[in-house]
Design a protein around this motif. Structure first.
Motif, PDB file in Angstrom:
ATOM      1  N   ALA A  33       0.827  -1.204   0.000  1.00  0.00           N
ATOM      2  CA  ALA A  33       0.000   0.000   0.000  1.00  0.00           C
ATOM      3  C   ALA A  33       0.859   1.251   0.000  1.00  0.00           C
ATOM      4  O   ALA A  33       0.575   2.229  -0.717  1.00  0.00           O
ATOM      5  CB  ALA A  33      -0.927  -0.007   1.213  1.00  0.00           C
ATOM      6  N   HIS A  34       1.913   1.229   0.780  1.00  0.00           N
ATOM      7  CA  HIS A  34       2.828   2.371   0.828  1.00  0.00           C
ATOM      8  C   HIS A  34       3.494   2.576  -0.528  1.00  0.00           C
ATOM      9  O   HIS A  34       3.636   3.717  -1.012  1.00  0.00           O
ATOM     10  CB  HIS A  34       3.882   2.156   1.914  1.00  0.00           C
ATOM     11  N   MET A  35       3.892   1.494  -1.152  1.00  0.00           N
ATOM     12  CA  MET A  35       4.517   1.568  -2.474  1.00  0.00           C
ATOM     13  C   MET A  35       3.528   2.109  -3.513  1.00  0.00           C
ATOM     14  O   MET A  35       3.890   2.952  -4.343  1.00  0.00           O
ATOM     15  CB  MET A  35       5.016   0.194  -2.890  1.00  0.00           C
ATOM     16  N   LEU A  36       2.282   1.639  -3.444  1.00  0.00           N
ATOM     17  CA  LEU A  36       1.266   2.112  -4.380  1.00  0.00           C
ATOM     18  C   LEU A  36       1.003   3.597  -4.191  1.00  0.00           C
ATOM     19  O   LEU A  36       0.883   4.347  -5.174  1.00  0.00           O
ATOM     20  CB  LEU A  36      -0.036   1.325  -4.185  1.00  0.00           C
ATOM     21  N   PHE A  37       0.925   4.029  -2.945  1.00  0.00           N
ATOM     22  CA  PHE A  37       0.698   5.447  -2.678  1.00  0.00           C
ATOM     23  C   PHE A  37       1.817   6.304  -3.272  1.00  0.00           C
ATOM     24  O   PHE A  37       1.551   7.311  -3.945  1.00  0.00           O
ATOM     25  CB  PHE A  37       0.608   5.685  -1.163  1.00  0.00           C
ATOM     26  N   ILE A 244      -3.371   5.726   3.858  1.00  0.00           N
ATOM     27  CA  ILE A 244      -2.103   6.461   3.870  1.00  0.00           C
ATOM     28  C   ILE A 244      -2.288   7.824   3.214  1.00  0.00           C
ATOM     29  O   ILE A 244      -1.788   8.848   3.700  1.00  0.00           O
ATOM     30  CB  ILE A 244      -1.009   5.656   3.150  1.00  0.00           C
ATOM     31  N   CYS A 245      -3.018   7.834   2.100  1.00  0.00           N
ATOM     32  CA  CYS A 245      -3.263   9.080   1.375  1.00  0.00           C
ATOM     33  C   CYS A 245      -4.063  10.059   2.239  1.00  0.00           C
ATOM     34  O   CYS A 245      -3.810  11.268   2.210  1.00  0.00           O
ATOM     35  CB  CYS A 245      -4.001   8.775   0.072  1.00  0.00           C
ATOM     36  N   LYS A 246      -5.011   9.548   2.995  1.00  0.00           N
ATOM     37  CA  LYS A 246      -5.819  10.401   3.870  1.00  0.00           C
ATOM     38  C   LYS A 246      -4.940  11.106   4.887  1.00  0.00           C
ATOM     39  O   LYS A 246      -5.118  12.307   5.168  1.00  0.00           O
ATOM     40  CB  LYS A 246      -6.873   9.553   4.579  1.00  0.00           C
ATOM     41  N   ARG A 247      -3.966  10.363   5.415  1.00  0.00           N
ATOM     42  CA  ARG A 247      -3.097  10.933   6.443  1.00  0.00           C
ATOM     43  C   ARG A 247      -2.084  11.905   5.858  1.00  0.00           C
ATOM     44  O   ARG A 247      -1.792  12.942   6.443  1.00  0.00           O
ATOM     45  CB  ARG A 247      -2.375   9.798   7.182  1.00  0.00           C
ATOM     46  N   ARG A 248      -1.563  11.600   4.670  1.00  0.00           N
ATOM     47  CA  ARG A 248      -0.487  12.416   4.110  1.00  0.00           C
ATOM     48  C   ARG A 248      -0.975  13.517   3.169  1.00  0.00           C
ATOM     49  O   ARG A 248      -0.406  14.607   3.155  1.00  0.00           O
ATOM     50  CB  ARG A 248       0.507  11.521   3.363  1.00  0.00           C
ATOM     51  N   ALA A 249      -1.981  13.197   2.361  1.00  0.00           N
ATOM     52  CA  ALA A 249      -2.429  14.162   1.354  1.00  0.00           C
ATOM     53  C   ALA A 249      -3.778  14.791   1.687  1.00  0.00           C
ATOM     54  O   ALA A 249      -4.190  15.740   1.010  1.00  0.00           O
ATOM     55  CB  ALA A 249      -2.498  13.492  -0.019  1.00  0.00           C
ATOM     56  N   GLY A 250      -4.466  14.259   2.690  1.00  0.00           N
ATOM     57  CA  GLY A 250      -5.698  14.892   3.138  1.00  0.00           C
ATOM     58  C   GLY A 250      -6.980  14.402   2.492  1.00  0.00           C
ATOM     59  O   GLY A 250      -8.047  14.994   2.695  1.00  0.00           O
ATOM     60  N   TYR A 251      -6.916  13.327   1.725  1.00  0.00           N
ATOM     61  CA  TYR A 251      -8.140  12.789   1.125  1.00  0.00           C
ATOM     62  C   TYR A 251      -8.010  11.291   0.968  1.00  0.00           C
ATOM     63  O   TYR A 251      -6.908  10.738   0.938  1.00  0.00           O
ATOM     64  CB  TYR A 251      -8.429  13.430  -0.230  1.00  0.00           C
ATOM     65  N   ASP A 252      -9.158  10.625   0.865  1.00  0.00           N
ATOM     66  CA  ASP A 252      -9.198   9.176   0.689  1.00  0.00           C
ATOM     67  C   ASP A 252      -9.639   8.855  -0.729  1.00  0.00           C
ATOM     68  O   ASP A 252     -10.410   9.612  -1.325  1.00  0.00           O
ATOM     69  CB  ASP A 252     -10.169   8.552   1.697  1.00  0.00           C
ATOM     70  N   PHE A 253      -9.173   7.758  -1.280  1.00  0.00           N
ATOM     71  CA  PHE A 253      -9.503   7.399  -2.656  1.00  0.00           C
ATOM     72  C   PHE A 253     -11.003   7.217  -2.865  1.00  0.00           C
ATOM     73  O   PHE A 253     -11.524   7.478  -3.945  1.00  0.00           O
ATOM     74  CB  PHE A 253      -8.774   6.122  -3.067  1.00  0.00           C
ATOM     75  N   THR A 254     -11.697   6.764  -1.820  1.00  0.00           N
ATOM     76  CA  THR A 254     -13.130   6.514  -1.955  1.00  0.00           C
ATOM     77  C   THR A 254     -13.907   7.807  -2.170  1.00  0.00           C
ATOM     78  O   THR A 254     -14.859   7.860  -2.962  1.00  0.00           O
ATOM     79  CB  THR A 254     -13.666   5.787  -0.710  1.00  0.00           C
ATOM     80  N   GLU A 255     -13.530   8.870  -1.469  1.00  0.00           N
ATOM     81  CA  GLU A 255     -14.257  10.133  -1.606  1.00  0.00           C
ATOM     82  C   GLU A 255     -13.921  10.857  -2.898  1.00  0.00           C
ATOM     83  O   GLU A 255     -14.679  11.733  -3.341  1.00  0.00           O
ATOM     84  CB  GLU A 255     -13.966  11.040  -0.411  1.00  0.00           C
ATOM     85  N   ALA A 256     -12.803  10.484  -3.522  1.00  0.00           N
ATOM     86  CA  ALA A 256     -12.404  11.126  -4.780  1.00  0.00           C
ATOM     87  C   ALA A 256     -13.183  10.526  -5.943  1.00  0.00           C
ATOM     88  O   ALA A 256     -12.667   9.781  -6.775  1.00  0.00           O
ATOM     89  CB  ALA A 256     -10.903  10.957  -5.000  1.00  0.00           C
ATOM     90  N   SER A 257     -14.470  10.853  -5.998  1.00  0.00           N
ATOM     91  CA  SER A 257     -15.374  10.333  -7.021  1.00  0.00           C
ATOM     92  C   SER A 257     -16.134  11.493  -7.652  1.00  0.00           C
ATOM     93  O   SER A 257     -16.503  12.452  -6.966  1.00  0.00           O
ATOM     94  CB  SER A 257     -16.359   9.333  -6.406  1.00  0.00           C
ATOM     95  N   CYS A 258     -16.390  11.394  -8.948  1.00  0.00           N
ATOM     96  CA  CYS A 258     -17.124  12.458  -9.634  1.00  0.00           C
ATOM     97  C   CYS A 258     -18.631  12.188  -9.678  1.00  0.00           C
ATOM     98  O   CYS A 258     -19.394  13.038 -10.149  1.00  0.00           O
ATOM     99  CB  CYS A 258     -16.582  12.660 -11.046  1.00  0.00           C
ATOM    100  N   ILE A 259     -19.082  11.043  -9.197  1.00  0.00           N
ATOM    101  CA  ILE A 259     -20.498  10.686  -9.262  1.00  0.00           C
ATOM    102  C   ILE A 259     -21.392  11.704  -8.541  1.00  0.00           C
ATOM    103  O   ILE A 259     -22.394  12.173  -9.121  1.00  0.00           O
ATOM    104  CB  ILE A 259     -20.731   9.276  -8.695  1.00  0.00           C
TER     105      ILE A 259
END
Length: 332
Positions: A33-37, A244-259
């Motif tokens: 997960a860290h590598m993917l981030f 990890i993204c939520k902690r470091r960049a301030g957002y989670d992949f799930t909420e990053a949706s255009c729907i």
């Protein structure tokens, strides 16, 4: 004959093996997960996708010919009439106190990466006409090129940056009529912006090319395609990377949706995708189109096009569709 002590020892050994396996699996998942981030989000990591030739590697050659080349050349040609951003010091402060750069001061077409060619009156097919008043611009996404920041926002953070640029336009010209045009992550940025209540009425229409529906779905596709992960493992890895993204960049992949935004979009929308897109699945075309609430929506699928190559693969159909949409939306 087995004794109670033997059974207890067997149970302890199973529990120990399970515990060790769980710890090892958790550690491996965390490392993956860290590598993917870092690979997908961290632009300053030298091994990230932003430093690799993985995004449509053949695109440059295809776009360097015919009308696709003319379109690419038109943008800097138009902007050459104006000072450079560095010379003007033009930038915009994002909400996270990072500076977002732009290509010029007077903007009517905020865009992620695409340009629209000016009138070519001597062109035999005559389908590249564009109104002379069109004034292009491209705001540079955060953490890329001249813009500050380390982590990309997959459109979720960038949507606020785009709104800031739109407000800057409207403040300088309250009669401006704006077309949003984005490609790839820029397309998703546009789609995440069009349904926001804060969108000024100056934004007339939007075009989204090769955009994904959500960061989570896009990364699951990428994990399965690039790293050959099984779907369950890919989902778990992406969800862990999202934390990890939520902690470091301030957002989670799930909420990053255009729907959610598309469900509240009422301006005319054109969705474009390549049928052989290996970077962003063509399935997102229908997902985005069907989620859009606008009564004036249109979609274009170019069957043989890879990521962001539609204008090079089928230029006549592409530009006829784009210009028809613009003329109808802007009533020109």
């Amino acid at each position: 004959m087995a004794t109670t002590h033997d059974h207890s020892a067997l149970i302890r050994n199973i529990q120990l093996a399970t515990g060790v396996t769980t710890v090892a699996a958790t550690g491996l998942l965390a490392a993956s997960a860290h590598m993917l981030f870092r690979f997908a989000i961290d632009t300053q990591w030298k091994h990230s996708i932003f430093h690799q030739a993985l995004i449509a590697p053949d695109r440059e050659g295809k776009m360097n010919q015919g009308e696709a080349k003319e379109a690419e050349q038109w943008f800097p040609k138009r902007n050459s009439r104006y000072p450079s951003p560095a010379a003007m010091g033009l930038s915009c402060m994002a909400g996270s106190s990072i500076r977002i750069a732009s290509t010029r001061r007077r903007i009517y077409m905020p865009s992620a990466c695409m340009a629209i060619p000016e009138p070519l009156k001597n062109k035999p097919n005559g389908h590249t006409a564009m109104p002379a008043w069109a004034s292009p611009s491209s705001h540079i996404q955060r953490a890329q090129d001249l813009s500050e920041g380390r982590y990309v926002g997959m459109g979720w953070l960038e949507r606020n940056d785009l709104l800031d640029w739109i407000r800057l336009i409207v403040d300088s010209d309250d009669q401006a009529r704006i077309l949003l045009f984005g490609g790839s992550m820029g397309a998703t940025t546009v789609m995440m912006t069009t349904g926001t209540p804060e969108l000024p009425r100056n934004v007339i229409a939007a075009i989204a090319e090769s955009g994904y529906t959500s960061a989570r779905m896009e990364f699951i596709d990428s994990a399965r395609g690039m790293f050959h992960m099984p779907k369950l493992l890919a989902s778990a890895c992406v969800d862990a990377a999202g934390l990890i993204c939520k902690r470091r960049a301030g957002y989670d992949f799930t909420e990053a949706s255009c729907i959610p935004s598309l469900r509240h979009t009422v301006i005319p929308m054109l969705f474009i995708h390549g049928g052989k897109d290996r970077m962003v699945s063509p399935r997102f075309l229908d997902m985005n189109y069907n989620a859009c609430s606008s009564i004036d929506r249109e979609r274009l699928l170019v069957p043989d096009a890879d990521h962001m190559e539609s204008s090079a693969v089928d230029p006549k159909r592409y530009w006829d569709t784009v210009y028809g949409f613009i003329r109808r939306s802007f009533k020109i």
